[in-house]
Scaffold this motif. Structure first.
Motif, PDB file in Angstrom:
ATOM      1  N   HIS A 129      63.789  45.585  64.741  1.00  0.00           N
ATOM      2  CA  HIS A 129      64.539  44.989  63.762  1.00  0.00           C
ATOM      3  C   HIS A 129      64.723  45.744  62.498  1.00  0.00           C
ATOM      4  O   HIS A 129      63.778  46.310  62.002  1.00  0.00           O
ATOM      5  N   PRO A 130      65.913  45.793  61.709  1.00  0.00           N
ATOM      6  CA  PRO A 130      65.840  46.552  60.684  1.00  0.00           C
ATOM      7  C   PRO A 130      65.219  45.767  59.331  1.00  0.00           C
ATOM      8  O   PRO A 130      64.809  46.530  58.734  1.00  0.00           O
ATOM      9  N   PHE A 131      64.543  44.676  59.546  1.00  0.00           N
ATOM     10  CA  PHE A 131      64.089  44.049  58.216  1.00  0.00           C
ATOM     11  C   PHE A 131      62.866  42.869  58.791  1.00  0.00           C
ATOM     12  O   PHE A 131      61.895  43.058  58.105  1.00  0.00           O
ATOM     13  N   ASP A 132      63.376  42.099  59.733  1.00  0.00           N
ATOM     14  CA  ASP A 132      62.488  40.665  59.961  1.00  0.00           C
ATOM     15  C   ASP A 132      61.277  41.122  60.955  1.00  0.00           C
ATOM     16  O   ASP A 132      61.307  40.413  62.106  1.00  0.00           O
ATOM     17  N   ASP A 133      60.315  42.143  60.371  1.00  0.00           N
ATOM     18  CA  ASP A 133      59.425  42.347  61.392  1.00  0.00           C
ATOM     19  C   ASP A 133      58.273  42.735  60.435  1.00  0.00           C
ATOM     20  O   ASP A 133      58.315  43.514  59.822  1.00  0.00           O
TER      21      ASP A 133
ATOM     22  N   LYS B 279      62.263  34.816  60.011  1.00  0.00           N
ATOM     23  CA  LYS B 279      60.983  34.171  60.224  1.00  0.00           C
ATOM     24  C   LYS B 279      60.132  34.978  58.495  1.00  0.00           C
ATOM     25  O   LYS B 279      59.328  34.237  58.121  1.00  0.00           O
ATOM     26  N   TYR B 280      60.098  36.145  58.282  1.00  0.00           N
ATOM     27  CA  TYR B 280      59.394  36.634  57.298  1.00  0.00           C
ATOM     28  C   TYR B 280      60.219  36.924  55.832  1.00  0.00           C
ATOM     29  O   TYR B 280      59.648  36.490  54.940  1.00  0.00           O
ATOM     30  N   THR B 281      61.173  37.611  55.981  1.00  0.00           N
ATOM     31  CA  THR B 281      61.721  38.151  54.675  1.00  0.00           C
ATOM     32  C   THR B 281      62.178  36.997  53.696  1.00  0.00           C
ATOM     33  O   THR B 281      62.062  37.265  52.795  1.00  0.00           O
ATOM     34  N   LEU B 282      62.953  35.957  54.257  1.00  0.00           N
ATOM     35  CA  LEU B 282      63.182  34.968  53.210  1.00  0.00           C
ATOM     36  C   LEU B 282      61.975  34.424  52.745  1.00  0.00           C
ATOM     37  O   LEU B 282      61.978  34.232  51.502  1.00  0.00           O
ATOM     38  N   PRO B 283      60.996  33.913  53.419  1.00  0.00           N
ATOM     39  CA  PRO B 283      59.990  33.240  52.739  1.00  0.00           C
ATOM     40  C   PRO B 283      59.056  34.212  51.837  1.00  0.00           C
ATOM     41  O   PRO B 283      58.768  33.765  50.583  1.00  0.00           O
ATOM     42  N   MET B 284      59.103  35.581  52.369  1.00  0.00           N
ATOM     43  CA  MET B 284      58.339  36.477  51.329  1.00  0.00           C
ATOM     44  C   MET B 284      59.136  36.765  50.139  1.00  0.00           C
ATOM     45  O   MET B 284      58.424  36.940  48.984  1.00  0.00           O
ATOM     46  N   VAL B 285      60.252  37.114  50.210  1.00  0.00           N
ATOM     47  CA  VAL B 285      61.055  37.208  48.807  1.00  0.00           C
ATOM     48  C   VAL B 285      60.955  36.039  47.979  1.00  0.00           C
ATOM     49  O   VAL B 285      60.895  36.216  46.905  1.00  0.00           O
ATOM     50  N   LYS B 286      61.004  34.675  48.607  1.00  0.00           N
ATOM     51  CA  LYS B 286      61.060  33.566  47.808  1.00  0.00           C
ATOM     52  C   LYS B 286      59.635  33.431  47.158  1.00  0.00           C
ATOM     53  O   LYS B 286      59.596  33.347  45.728  1.00  0.00           O
TER      54      LYS B 286
END
Lengths: 328, 328
Positions: free
Chosen positions: A148-152, A244-251
């Motif tokens: 995946h380009p980002f959500d991994d 799964k990951y990038t939206l919560p992490m960026v938040k």
């Protein structure tokens, strides 16, 4: 919750794993940006990275860490751009078959570039979504690993190694400005920097034309945006709906987001070329655009800006130059 | 004889002395040149050096090593280009007054660039020779130290640090290709590389239009050449008539010289921009031009090319781009 899934140790493991495959890119001071901002401004030159962008960090962390069986079955990805190049390159280097799916609309020169790096290219579907559906099908059928380009988390950990290098090279750092798209780079850098120095102010920058992550942060969930043509095309595209990951992490880790206009991106491209003789792509220069346009709310005295890639089409560079009045 | 005056120890001393002031520039592999030459080709990116060229190495070695008294009296140099920028920059940094003499013919933007770095600019004389006469007079009157652009052992030792970095980063090296003008860079790099690895083949490259050093090597003495307009303007200009060091050192340490045409230089500028997204100046790209034009007689399997600077006027870059047919 994201922090439970990722540790600073994972970033250091990624660093060790990818060192043979990547360049330790330089961090260079910008006297011109110092004059403009009255702060020390350093540029992280991921435009000089192998395959021309930071994407090789995440891709090499993911692919070199596959089990022997998974390596045997190969990897698959959907990308006509920097991620596709990176996956194709690193897979060839470590002896893993790679398949890159792209839509029929992707220009021939981009297809050739990916093929030249070693991947099997599958041209399928009228747009990226259709290519993705086909890639999912192919992945299931052949048992390949989707990169995946980002959500991994392994992709995020790979990109996070940039954060370690920033702190090693510039321990006085108080502000980090990073291009923001799907959030793989942003999550990785913000996580590693904040884990070591929690007081550093983290700024993510997207383009006004189709800022999927910023819209999703606002809504508190993944929202679809309409893709528009933009100089920052490397930042275009939506988040995956089951993010799964990038939206919560960026938040959690990003303190401020900024949107820049096409004109501001063009100005920043010209600034890098004219003042620093550095060629970057539109998506890579948004941090400089944010600084030049004075849109960052809170600026420290020791600022690092990630220039994330160099793969700008020469026709775009030509247009940027030809639009300027030049001194003889 | 030159080897009696310079030792490898001097190069290491220079390395230690200049480390606080310079960038350890990256050495990056060129896949495209590998395909063309069937050899490993690495590019030494001195275009990313502080002040945009390698000149800061010699200038900082010379100026930071002056006695307190000499520092008090200041330094003087004649150069409208990379040497002038480097002297102006490093003198300001270490708190030494600098005077840069340039002829009236030097464009205003170049004068501004040198002034902005901190030097006192003296615009005098109808050409570089007349500016030099005035500079000599001023130097005598004010007791300043003349910082020669090439024929000075401390300048040569500073430029020689590039040779150490090449061997550290690429110990398999068997061929080094370096731009050749007054011979400061060439002498330093050739001396340090040959002192450590005598079998490395050293190639110097000049432009066909006014190759003063190549003509002087042929004649066995300093000969005057007619200066012509060239894309490699950083390499233009004659040797000093009382040359002490660089002519004998180039004679002793350089195995092969190559001349490249304006067309070959333009092709190489385009190659670096299009294939590597790297902006260099004409004088810096002659090594790539020599490789692309297949003019080097003896090529090994592990080649390093020094890209010596990036200070290309944007009008020239614009012309290079506009002369090409570009894919959409």
């Amino acid at each position: 919750m994201s922090t439970e899934n990722l540790s600073l140790g994972n970033i250091y493991q990624a660093k060790k794993r990818i060192t043979p495959y990547i360049r330790r890119t330089p961090l260079v001071e910008s006297q011109d940006l110092k004059t403009i901002t009255d702060a020390n401004v350093h540029l992280k030159l991921e435009n000089l990275q192998v395959t021309g962008s930071f994407k090789i960090r995440g891709a090499s962390n993911k692919i070199s860490n596959l089990s022997a069986e998974d390596k045997e079955r190969g990897v698959i990805a959907v990308s006509s751009g920097n991620h596709g190049r990176a996956v194709s390159y690193i897979a060839s280097l470590v002896g893993v078959n790679s398949t890159i799916c792209v839509a029929k609309t992707v220009p021939d020169n981009k297809c050739q570039a990916i093929r030249a790096l070693g991947a099997e290219l599958v041209i399928v579907g009228e747009n990226a979504d259709e290519a993705m559906v086909y890639a999912d099908k192919l992945q299931m059928e052949r048992g390949m690993t989707m990169v995946h380009p980002f959500d991994d988390l392994e992709i995020i950990a790979g990109q996070g190694t940039i954060g370690l290098e920033l702190i090693e090279d510039f321990p006085e750092i108080d502000t980090v400005i990073v291009p923001l798209s799907g959030g793989g780079l942003m999550s990785g850098v913000a996580f590693s920097v904040k884990s070591i120095m929690p007081s550093v102010h983290i700024v993510g920058v997207s383009m006004e034309r189709g800022p999927a992550m910023v819209a999703s942060l606002k809504a508190g969930r993944v929202v679809n945006i309409i893709e528009e043509p933009t100089l920052a095309n490397a930042l275009a595209g939506g988040l995956n709906k089951d993010n799964k990951y990038t939206l919560p992490m960026v938040k959690q880790y990003v303190d401020e987001t900024v949107l820049v206009s096409e004109k501001e991106i063009a100005e920043a491209l010209w600034f890098c070329l004219n003042k620093h003789h550095i060629v970057v792509e539109g998506g890579a220069v948004v941090g400089v655009a944010a600084l030049l346009s004075k849109k960052v709310n809170r600026l420290g005295k020791n600022i690092a800006i990630v220039l994330s890639g160099s793969n700008i089409p020469m026709v775009v560079l030509k247009k940027i130059i030809n639009e300027r009045e030049l001194a003889k």
